[in-house]
Motif scaffolding. Structure first.
Motif, PDB file in Angstrom:
ATOM      1  N   MET A   1       0.840  -1.165   0.000  1.00 42.84           N
ATOM      2  CA  MET A   1       0.000   0.000   0.000  1.00 42.84           C
ATOM      3  C   MET A   1       0.894   1.240   0.000  1.00 42.84           C
ATOM      4  O   MET A   1       1.931   1.256   0.654  1.00 42.84           O
ATOM      5  CB  MET A   1      -0.859  -0.045   1.251  1.00 42.84           C
ATOM      6  N   HIS A   2       0.454   2.267  -0.745  1.00 39.38           N
ATOM      7  CA  HIS A   2       1.241   3.486  -0.874  1.00 39.38           C
ATOM      8  C   HIS A   2       0.278   4.665  -0.924  1.00 39.38           C
ATOM      9  O   HIS A   2      -0.806   4.576  -1.499  1.00 39.38           O
ATOM     10  CB  HIS A   2       2.071   3.410  -2.156  1.00 39.38           C
ATOM     11  N   TYR A   9      -2.803   3.888  -3.193  1.00 41.91           N
ATOM     12  CA  TYR A   9      -2.577   2.773  -4.102  1.00 41.91           C
ATOM     13  C   TYR A   9      -2.772   1.480  -3.322  1.00 41.91           C
ATOM     14  O   TYR A   9      -2.067   1.218  -2.355  1.00 41.91           O
ATOM     15  CB  TYR A   9      -1.160   2.824  -4.674  1.00 41.91           C
ATOM     16  N   LEU A  10      -3.726   0.675  -3.757  1.00 45.11           N
ATOM     17  CA  LEU A  10      -4.047  -0.573  -3.077  1.00 45.11           C
ATOM     18  C   LEU A  10      -3.627  -1.760  -3.922  1.00 45.11           C
ATOM     19  O   LEU A  10      -3.802  -1.745  -5.149  1.00 45.11           O
ATOM     20  CB  LEU A  10      -5.563  -0.661  -2.844  1.00 45.11           C
ATOM     21  N   PRO A  11      -3.077  -2.809  -3.303  1.00 41.15           N
ATOM     22  CA  PRO A  11      -2.745  -4.004  -4.074  1.00 41.15           C
ATOM     23  C   PRO A  11      -4.027  -4.665  -4.589  1.00 41.15           C
ATOM     24  O   PRO A  11      -5.010  -4.775  -3.860  1.00 41.15           O
ATOM     25  CB  PRO A  11      -2.024  -4.894  -3.075  1.00 41.15           C
ATOM     26  N   SER A  12      -3.999  -5.048  -5.865  1.00 41.12           N
ATOM     27  CA  SER A  12      -5.169  -5.680  -6.463  1.00 41.12           C
ATOM     28  C   SER A  12      -4.728  -6.630  -7.562  1.00 41.12           C
ATOM     29  O   SER A  12      -4.305  -6.188  -8.634  1.00 41.12           O
ATOM     30  CB  SER A  12      -6.104  -4.611  -7.030  1.00 41.12           C
ATOM     31  N   LEU A  16      -1.333  -2.494  -8.757  1.00 39.68           N
ATOM     32  CA  LEU A  16      -1.777  -1.470  -7.810  1.00 39.68           C
ATOM     33  C   LEU A  16      -2.981  -0.741  -8.386  1.00 39.68           C
ATOM     34  O   LEU A  16      -2.995  -0.373  -9.559  1.00 39.68           O
ATOM     35  CB  LEU A  16      -0.660  -0.469  -7.523  1.00 39.68           C
ATOM     36  N   ASP A  17      -3.996  -0.559  -7.570  1.00 34.42           N
ATOM     37  CA  ASP A  17      -5.211   0.140  -7.953  1.00 34.42           C
ATOM     38  C   ASP A  17      -5.209   1.490  -7.246  1.00 34.42           C
ATOM     39  O   ASP A  17      -5.107   1.543  -6.023  1.00 34.42           O
ATOM     40  CB  ASP A  17      -6.430  -0.687  -7.542  1.00 34.42           C
ATOM     41  N   LEU A  18      -5.326   2.581  -7.998  1.00 37.02           N
ATOM     42  CA  LEU A  18      -5.337   3.920  -7.415  1.00 37.02           C
ATOM     43  C   LEU A  18      -6.754   4.315  -7.018  1.00 37.02           C
ATOM     44  O   LEU A  18      -7.666   4.306  -7.844  1.00 37.02           O
ATOM     45  CB  LEU A  18      -4.783   4.951  -8.402  1.00 37.02           C
ATOM     46  N   HIS A  62     -13.814  -0.035  -7.679  1.00 35.20           N
ATOM     47  CA  HIS A  62     -12.901  -0.636  -6.694  1.00 35.20           C
ATOM     48  C   HIS A  62     -13.576  -1.823  -5.996  1.00 35.20           C
ATOM     49  O   HIS A  62     -13.855  -1.777  -4.797  1.00 35.20           O
ATOM     50  CB  HIS A  62     -12.460   0.413  -5.675  1.00 35.20           C
TER      51      HIS A  62
END
Length: 100
Positions: A1-2, A9-12, A16-18, A62
């Motif tokens: 995660m960032h 930004y999520l791991p998916s 990464l999914d913004l 999302h």
């Protein structure tokens, strides 16, 4: 995660999914709580980041944030309170106005 100036930004699925800041009206870090000892109906509450979407298309964009127990409240399950604290501090450094 960032977290950065664009959003979270999520791991998916290996990418990464913004989740852009303009997609949310508010965010709330929820601390974990154990079940209440004397209440047989009590359930433990897991750590999570709860989202208040800005529009109705948020969950379609999302789907990893859909919670089976409560599909109306998008959430990111987190491993514990230190992660909740770290993530909310990171969000506060870019968008403190979104934290509820």
């Amino acid at each position: 995660m960032h977290v950065d100036e664009r959003g979270i930004y999520l791991p998916s699925k290996g990418a990464l999914d913004l989740v852009a800041w303009n997609e949310v009206r508010g965010l709330h870090g929820r601390m974990p709580r154990p079940k209440v000892k004397d209440d047989p109906n009590s359930k433990p509450i897991p750590a999570a980041l709860l989202f208040q979407p800005a529009d109705d298309g948020f969950l379609a964009a999302h789907p990893q944030l859909v919670d089976a127990d409560n599909p109306q409240v998008p959430r990111l399950h987190l491993p514990g309170k230190s992660t909740v604290n770290r993530l909310t501090r990171a969000i506060a450094s870019f968008r403190p106005d979104l934290l509820r």
